[in-house]
Write a protein that holds these residues in place. Structure first.
Motif, mmCIF file in Angstrom:
data_model
loop_
_atom_site.group_PDB
_atom_site.id
_atom_site.type_symbol
_atom_site.label_atom_id
_atom_site.label_comp_id
_atom_site.label_asym_id
_atom_site.label_seq_id
_atom_site.Cartn_x
_atom_site.Cartn_y
_atom_site.Cartn_z
ATOM 1 N N ILE A 136 0.865 -1.175 0.000
ATOM 2 C CA ILE A 136 0.000 0.000 0.000
ATOM 3 C C ILE A 136 0.900 1.223 0.000
ATOM 4 O O ILE A 136 1.864 1.295 0.762
ATOM 5 C CB ILE A 136 -0.924 0.024 1.235
ATOM 6 N N GLU A 137 0.578 2.181 -0.868
ATOM 7 C CA GLU A 137 1.324 3.440 -0.940
ATOM 8 C C GLU A 137 0.344 4.595 -0.866
ATOM 9 O O GLU A 137 -0.748 4.523 -1.429
ATOM 10 C CB GLU A 137 2.079 3.560 -2.275
ATOM 11 N N PHE A 138 0.744 5.653 -0.195
ATOM 12 C CA PHE A 138 -0.058 6.877 -0.165
ATOM 13 C C PHE A 138 0.850 8.011 -0.579
ATOM 14 O O PHE A 138 1.933 8.192 -0.018
ATOM 15 C CB PHE A 138 -0.636 7.132 1.228
ATOM 16 N N SER A 139 0.447 8.775 -1.593
ATOM 17 C CA SER A 139 1.300 9.854 -2.085
ATOM 18 C C SER A 139 0.478 11.078 -2.426
ATOM 19 O O SER A 139 -0.743 11.024 -2.526
ATOM 20 C CB SER A 139 2.085 9.390 -3.322
ATOM 21 N N GLY A 140 1.180 12.161 -2.627
ATOM 22 C CA GLY A 140 0.535 13.407 -3.026
ATOM 23 C C GLY A 140 0.137 14.251 -1.841
ATOM 24 O O GLY A 140 0.355 13.907 -0.689
ATOM 25 N N GLY A 141 -0.454 15.364 -2.148
ATOM 26 C CA GLY A 141 -0.915 16.278 -1.124
ATOM 27 C C GLY A 141 -2.034 17.135 -1.669
ATOM 28 O O GLY A 141 -2.302 17.163 -2.870
ATOM 29 N N ALA A 142 -2.713 17.806 -0.798
ATOM 30 C CA ALA A 142 -3.838 18.689 -1.142
ATOM 31 C C ALA A 142 -4.885 17.928 -1.944
ATOM 32 O O ALA A 142 -5.440 16.961 -1.462
ATOM 33 C CB ALA A 142 -3.343 19.929 -1.859
ATOM 34 N N LYS A 143 -5.117 18.345 -3.176
ATOM 35 C CA LYS A 143 -6.191 17.738 -3.979
ATOM 36 C C LYS A 143 -5.721 16.578 -4.851
ATOM 37 O O LYS A 143 -6.520 15.955 -5.532
ATOM 38 C CB LYS A 143 -6.831 18.795 -4.868
ATOM 39 N N HIS A 144 -4.453 16.285 -4.851
ATOM 40 C CA HIS A 144 -3.925 15.244 -5.734
ATOM 41 C C HIS A 144 -3.367 14.077 -4.937
ATOM 42 O O HIS A 144 -2.239 13.642 -5.161
ATOM 43 C CB HIS A 144 -2.849 15.838 -6.652
ATOM 44 N N ARG A 145 -4.150 13.572 -4.007
ATOM 45 C CA ARG A 145 -3.708 12.460 -3.162
ATOM 46 C C ARG A 145 -4.128 11.135 -3.794
ATOM 47 O O ARG A 145 -5.215 11.016 -4.341
ATOM 48 C CB ARG A 145 -4.307 12.585 -1.768
ATOM 49 N N THR A 146 -3.239 10.152 -3.694
ATOM 50 C CA THR A 146 -3.512 8.845 -4.287
ATOM 51 C C THR A 146 -3.169 7.748 -3.286
ATOM 52 O O THR A 146 -2.082 7.742 -2.715
ATOM 53 C CB THR A 146 -2.678 8.642 -5.568
ATOM 54 N N LEU A 147 -4.124 6.851 -3.094
ATOM 55 C CA LEU A 147 -3.909 5.653 -2.288
ATOM 56 C C LEU A 147 -3.826 4.492 -3.269
ATOM 57 O O LEU A 147 -4.787 4.209 -3.979
ATOM 58 C CB LEU A 147 -5.056 5.446 -1.298
#
Length: 193
Positions: A26-37
């Motif tokens: 599992i990876e979580f990346s991005g910030g603000a409105k461009h977050r991806t799980l």
């Protein structure tokens, strides 16, 4: 509210098990409105064994030829769809990803999959891997080698199996290198097709 990655992993494992799947990473990346799980899934051990049997027979028209059965995750679009639906619903109900906007991506780990857990190194013993360590081993932190054994939380690597590049080629003074798993920063399979 902070991201609860351990809780997300536990829910992902539970949903995957209900569909005879396993969560690889599992990876979580991005910030603000461009977050991806991102969730990487594959068939469970029983499903992979059936897939290997099918690949060995000549009946399997939809299984790629020339790919070792151990590398096949067996994931279909339908598997990703049903997992995404069930997992996404639980994420939203439990509100484990704070904020309204994020993208949930579910896929197979791919041929150049990450090796993370000890079980991954055991399963892919005999395969070629690309490795990066926290501290230098035999003068380098980056190497490609054949994983010949994994015992006592130590990887046994054969550097002669792959032509080394850059600093690794100059630094390699031994053909066999032992790397403690605690020193592995990043490891990926190298597909042999």
């Amino acid at each position: 509210m902070a991201l609860q990655l351990d809780q997300i992993r536990a829910i992902a494992d539970r949903v995957a098990a209900s569909h005879h799947l396993e969560v690889v990473d599992i990876e979580f990346s991005g910030g603000a409105k461009h977050r991806t799980l991102r969730v990487f899934i594959e068939k469970d051990a029983e499903g992979r064994a059936k897939l290997a049997e099918l690949a060995a027979s000549e009946e399997a028209a939809d299984i790629p030829r020339g790919v070792p059965a151990a590398l096949l995750s067996g994931i279909t679009h339908a598997d990703c769809e049903v997992f995404t639906r069930d997992f996404g619903t639980l994420l939203d109900v439990e509100d484990l990803v704070p904020g309204a906007e994020y993208t949930l991506e579910v896929s197979s780990p791919g041929l150049e999959r990450k090796l993370i857990r000890p079980a991954d190194f055991i399963r892919f013993t005999g395969g070629l891997i690309k490795l990066q360590t926290f501290t230098p081993v035999d003068g380098t932190r980056h190497m490609q080698a054949r994983l010949t054994a994994f015992e006592s939380d130590t990887l046994k690597l054969d550097l002669a199996a792959v032509k080394q590049k850059g600093k690794a080629r100059k630094a390699a003074t031994q053909q066999i290198v032992l790397v403690p798993i605690a020193n592995v920063e990043k490891a990926n399979l190298i597909p042999e097709l």
